[in-house]
Design a protein around this motif. Structure first.
Motif, PDB file in Angstrom:
ATOM      1  N   GLU A  84      -4.692  -1.798   0.238  1.00  0.00           N
ATOM      2  CA  GLU A  84      -5.533  -2.954   0.577  1.00  0.00           C
ATOM      3  C   GLU A  84      -6.681  -2.540   1.500  1.00  0.00           C
ATOM      4  O   GLU A  84      -7.823  -2.978   1.329  1.00  0.00           O
ATOM      5  CB  GLU A  84      -4.684  -4.036   1.247  1.00  0.00           C
ATOM      6  CG  GLU A  84      -3.712  -4.725   0.312  1.00  0.00           C
ATOM      7  CD  GLU A  84      -2.764  -5.643   1.066  1.00  0.00           C
ATOM      8  OE1 GLU A  84      -2.950  -5.811   2.294  1.00  0.00           O
ATOM      9  OE2 GLU A  84      -1.847  -6.202   0.432  1.00  0.00           O
ATOM     10  N   THR A  85      -6.370  -1.694   2.469  1.00  0.00           N
ATOM     11  CA  THR A  85      -7.395  -1.210   3.388  1.00  0.00           C
ATOM     12  C   THR A  85      -8.448  -0.409   2.639  1.00  0.00           C
ATOM     13  O   THR A  85      -9.660  -0.564   2.868  1.00  0.00           O
ATOM     14  CB  THR A  85      -6.761  -0.337   4.483  1.00  0.00           C
ATOM     15  OG1 THR A  85      -5.770  -1.095   5.174  1.00  0.00           O
ATOM     16  CG2 THR A  85      -7.801   0.158   5.469  1.00  0.00           C
ATOM     17  N   PHE A  86      -7.994   0.434   1.730  1.00  0.00           N
ATOM     18  CA  PHE A  86      -8.918   1.239   0.929  1.00  0.00           C
ATOM     19  C   PHE A  86      -9.854   0.344   0.118  1.00  0.00           C
ATOM     20  O   PHE A  86     -11.072   0.537   0.127  1.00  0.00           O
ATOM     21  CB  PHE A  86      -8.124   2.158  -0.003  1.00  0.00           C
ATOM     22  CG  PHE A  86      -8.981   2.918  -0.982  1.00  0.00           C
ATOM     23  CD1 PHE A  86      -9.660   4.060  -0.584  1.00  0.00           C
ATOM     24  CD2 PHE A  86      -9.110   2.495  -2.294  1.00  0.00           C
ATOM     25  CE1 PHE A  86     -10.455   4.765  -1.475  1.00  0.00           C
ATOM     26  CE2 PHE A  86      -9.898   3.189  -3.198  1.00  0.00           C
ATOM     27  CZ  PHE A  86     -10.564   4.329  -2.790  1.00  0.00           C
ATOM     28  N   GLU A  87      -9.304  -0.626  -0.582  1.00  0.00           N
ATOM     29  CA  GLU A  87     -10.121  -1.493  -1.438  1.00  0.00           C
ATOM     30  C   GLU A  87     -11.133  -2.282  -0.619  1.00  0.00           C
ATOM     31  O   GLU A  87     -12.256  -2.518  -1.068  1.00  0.00           O
ATOM     32  CB  GLU A  87      -9.222  -2.447  -2.227  1.00  0.00           C
ATOM     33  CG  GLU A  87      -8.421  -1.774  -3.327  1.00  0.00           C
ATOM     34  CD  GLU A  87      -9.301  -1.210  -4.422  1.00  0.00           C
ATOM     35  OE1 GLU A  87     -10.386  -1.768  -4.682  1.00  0.00           O
ATOM     36  OE2 GLU A  87      -8.914  -0.193  -5.016  1.00  0.00           O
ATOM     37  N   ARG A  88     -10.758  -2.682   0.577  1.00  0.00           N
ATOM     38  CA  ARG A  88     -11.669  -3.448   1.423  1.00  0.00           C
ATOM     39  C   ARG A  88     -12.877  -2.618   1.849  1.00  0.00           C
ATOM     40  O   ARG A  88     -14.001  -3.123   1.917  1.00  0.00           O
ATOM     41  CB  ARG A  88     -10.915  -3.955   2.651  1.00  0.00           C
ATOM     42  CG  ARG A  88     -11.743  -4.884   3.531  1.00  0.00           C
ATOM     43  CD  ARG A  88     -10.917  -5.509   4.635  1.00  0.00           C
ATOM     44  NE  ARG A  88     -10.485  -4.551   5.633  1.00  0.00           N
ATOM     45  CZ  ARG A  88      -9.243  -4.113   5.775  1.00  0.00           C
ATOM     46  NH1 ARG A  88      -8.289  -4.548   4.978  1.00  0.00           N
ATOM     47  NH2 ARG A  88      -8.936  -3.231   6.716  1.00  0.00           N
ATOM     48  N   LEU A  89     -12.652  -1.355   2.125  1.00  0.00           N
ATOM     49  CA  LEU A  89     -13.736  -0.495   2.592  1.00  0.00           C
ATOM     50  C   LEU A  89     -14.481   0.197   1.461  1.00  0.00           C
ATOM     51  O   LEU A  89     -15.626   0.627   1.639  1.00  0.00           O
ATOM     52  CB  LEU A  89     -13.173   0.576   3.539  1.00  0.00           C
ATOM     53  CG  LEU A  89     -12.603   0.092   4.868  1.00  0.00           C
ATOM     54  CD1 LEU A  89     -11.928   1.246   5.604  1.00  0.00           C
ATOM     55  CD2 LEU A  89     -13.693  -0.522   5.734  1.00  0.00           C
TER      56      LEU A  89
END
Length: 288
Positions: A84-89
């Protein structure tokens, strides 16, 4: 006859099930300070083809002597949260097509890699260059038979029973790439595409070096990786090691006895954690 064959087959299956993982002896250092400070530095590898027996008597003793486990990312087992963190950034509007972010002579390699990894043309056009690069690296690693689930960072966490701290966390790690200037992101993507064909061989060489604690090979690999890219080395390796060294000093000054388990590349060479701590006056002893 059937009974004998069944018994023989059952014996084979039982023996296979009881087979122990291969023992390995990665690099391990003990750190001692002038006021009785103590820490241990354990070089890990993030993916392996099979589980291994990494917890030698010396590693077990070091873990027993520590009271905090320090990782690059404490929540390493929470893969959905990391994703989720990856997709957000990773995504930004208005980016040029990914094909325009690689040299013209690597566009065929980009198209080939996308097909081989199961992605459609244009699928990464809304991804920042660093994010596409990391995605391809993961796909290349998976094709080379290395699995993140067999990574030693994860194994150490599963084995540890106590407090866990971290140097960065997933978001901070992704931001390291996210904040790189676009030319450096493109250089990383180009390097990934250029090295895809040799990635499996290189991975196996590093796995063997890690398993035997051969830090000279690890150091040479880093030198090759960052050849001609001093700014990238500074951003992705040296500056991080400097920040981690400062945190370790702070932890030890507060009475913490850290067991540090991070990628073996952060232990190698003159700008590795052992060398940096030694330069600051600590006694650093290779114990495995």
């Amino acid at each position: 006859m059937f009974s004998k064959l069944f018994s023989a087959l059952l014996s084979v299956l039982l023996l296979a099930g009881c087979a122990r993982p291969e023992p390995v002896h990665p690099a391990l250092w003990q750190v001692e300070g002038p006021k009785g400070e103590r820490a241990w530095l354990f070089g890990t590898i993030h993916a392996l083809p099979e589980p291994v027996d990494w917890k030698s008597d010396k590693v077990a003793a070091a873990m027993k002597g520590a009271n905090v486990l320090v990782l690059e990312v404490a929540a390493i087992l929470q893969t959905s949260k990391t994703a989720e963190t990856f997709e957000r950034l990773a995504q930004s509007p208005g980016l040029p097509p990914l094909t325009e972010r690689v040299p013209a002579d690597l566009r065929d390699e980009l198209a080939y890699e996308m097909r081989l990894s199961g992605y459609r043309a244009g699928e990464f056009d809304h991804y920042e260059t660093w994010a596409a690069m990391l995605t391809f690296q993961q796909a290349i690693s998976a094709r080379g038979d290395a699995e993140g689930e067999n990574g030693i960072d994860r194994a150490v966490v599963r084995d540890w029973d106590g407090k866990v701290d971290e140097f960065e966390g997933a978001q901070a790690q992704f931001k390291l790439f996210d904040t790189l200037p676009e030319p450096q992101q493109q250089a990383l993507l180009a390097s990934t595409l250029q090295g895809a064909a040799q990635a499996k061989e290189k991975s196996h060489r590093l796995q063997q070096a890690w398993a035997t604690g051969d830090m000279a090979v690890v150091d040479r690999s880093l030198q090759e990786e960052f050849a001609g890219q001093p700014a990238l080395r500074a951003a992705l390796l040296t500056a991080r090691n400097q920040a981690w060294t400062a945190k370790l000093e702070s932890l030890m000054a507060g009475g913490v006895r850290p067991f540090v388990a991070v990628g073996a590349g952060h232990m190698a060479g003159a700008d590795g954690l052992p060398a940096m701590l030694a330069a600051r006056g600590y006694k650093v002893t290779r114990v495995q």
